[in-house]
Design a protein around this motif. Structure first.
Motif, PDB file in Angstrom:
ATOM      1  N   ARG A 135      -5.532   0.445   1.225  1.00  0.00           N
ATOM      2  CA  ARG A 135      -5.013  -0.576   1.814  1.00  0.00           C
ATOM      3  C   ARG A 135      -5.542  -1.116   2.790  1.00  0.00           C
TER       4      ARG A 135
ATOM      5  N   GLN B 232      -0.699  -6.582   3.560  1.00  0.00           N
ATOM      6  CA  GLN B 232      -0.326  -6.908   2.729  1.00  0.00           C
ATOM      7  C   GLN B 232      -0.103  -8.280   2.515  1.00  0.00           C
ATOM      8  N   ASN B 233      -0.231  -9.178   2.509  1.00  0.00           N
ATOM      9  CA  ASN B 233      -0.382 -10.565   2.198  1.00  0.00           C
ATOM     10  C   ASN B 233      -1.976 -10.634   1.653  1.00  0.00           C
TER      11      ASN B 233
ATOM     12  N   ALA C  80      -1.749  -8.899  -2.129  1.00  0.00           N
ATOM     13  CA  ALA C  80      -0.479  -9.036  -2.557  1.00  0.00           C
ATOM     14  C   ALA C  80      -1.306 -10.314  -3.472  1.00  0.00           C
ATOM     15  N   ARG C  81      -2.077 -11.652  -2.473  1.00  0.00           N
ATOM     16  CA  ARG C  81      -2.750 -12.790  -2.999  1.00  0.00           C
ATOM     17  C   ARG C  81      -3.728 -11.933  -4.259  1.00  0.00           C
TER      18      ARG C  81
ATOM     19  N   THR D 225      -3.940  -9.492  -5.908  1.00  0.00           N
ATOM     20  CA  THR D 225      -3.267  -9.235  -7.298  1.00  0.00           C
ATOM     21  C   THR D 225      -2.197 -10.282  -8.037  1.00  0.00           C
TER      22      THR D 225
ATOM     23  N   LEU E 239       0.843 -10.498  -6.466  1.00  0.00           N
ATOM     24  CA  LEU E 239       2.215  -9.866  -6.327  1.00  0.00           C
ATOM     25  C   LEU E 239       2.981 -10.794  -5.117  1.00  0.00           C
ATOM     26  N   SER E 240       3.744 -10.515  -4.596  1.00  0.00           N
ATOM     27  CA  SER E 240       4.997 -10.696  -3.491  1.00  0.00           C
ATOM     28  C   SER E 240       3.913  -9.846  -2.517  1.00  0.00           C
ATOM     29  N   GLN E 241       4.227 -10.033  -1.403  1.00  0.00           N
ATOM     30  CA  GLN E 241       4.012  -9.192  -0.645  1.00  0.00           C
ATOM     31  C   GLN E 241       4.847  -8.406  -0.007  1.00  0.00           C
TER      32      GLN E 241
ATOM     33  N   ILE F 112       4.761  -6.047  -2.228  1.00  0.00           N
ATOM     34  CA  ILE F 112       3.274  -5.039  -1.671  1.00  0.00           C
ATOM     35  C   ILE F 112       4.455  -3.622  -0.691  1.00  0.00           C
TER      36      ILE F 112
ATOM     37  N   THR G 197       0.002  -3.028 -13.762  1.00  0.00           N
ATOM     38  CA  THR G 197       0.209  -3.327 -12.618  1.00  0.00           C
ATOM     39  C   THR G 197      -1.065  -2.443 -11.217  1.00  0.00           C
TER      40      THR G 197
END
Length: 66
Positions: free
Chosen positions: A11, A18-19, A22-23, A25, A27-29, A32, A46
């Motif tokens: 990453r 992380q944000n 997350a966006r 994928t 997913l939430s931050q 991650i 995932t």
């Protein structure tokens, strides 16, 4: 190297927060962060999505054998 370490390295090598990951994928931050702290491991699908968004193979993110 663990999955958590590899995920964080992949990453940051790509300049993503992380944000941002997350966006990308859906997913939430927080999820991650839990992956990067080694608290949780992703399900197979995932893991594939994380690898795809990080331009690597799922195998590249798996724990190294001890």
């Amino acid at each position: 190297m663990t999955f958590a370490q590899k995920l964080k390295a992949a990453r940051t090598d790509r300049g993503l927060s992380q944000n941002e990951l997350a966006r990308l994928t859906d997913l939430s931050q927080a999820m991650i962060a839990q992956y990067e702290l080694g608290i949780k491991h992703p399900h197979k699908n995932t893991l594939k999505e994380l690898a795809r968004k990080l331009n690597c193979k799922p195998e590249d993110l798996k724990d190294d054998p001890e």
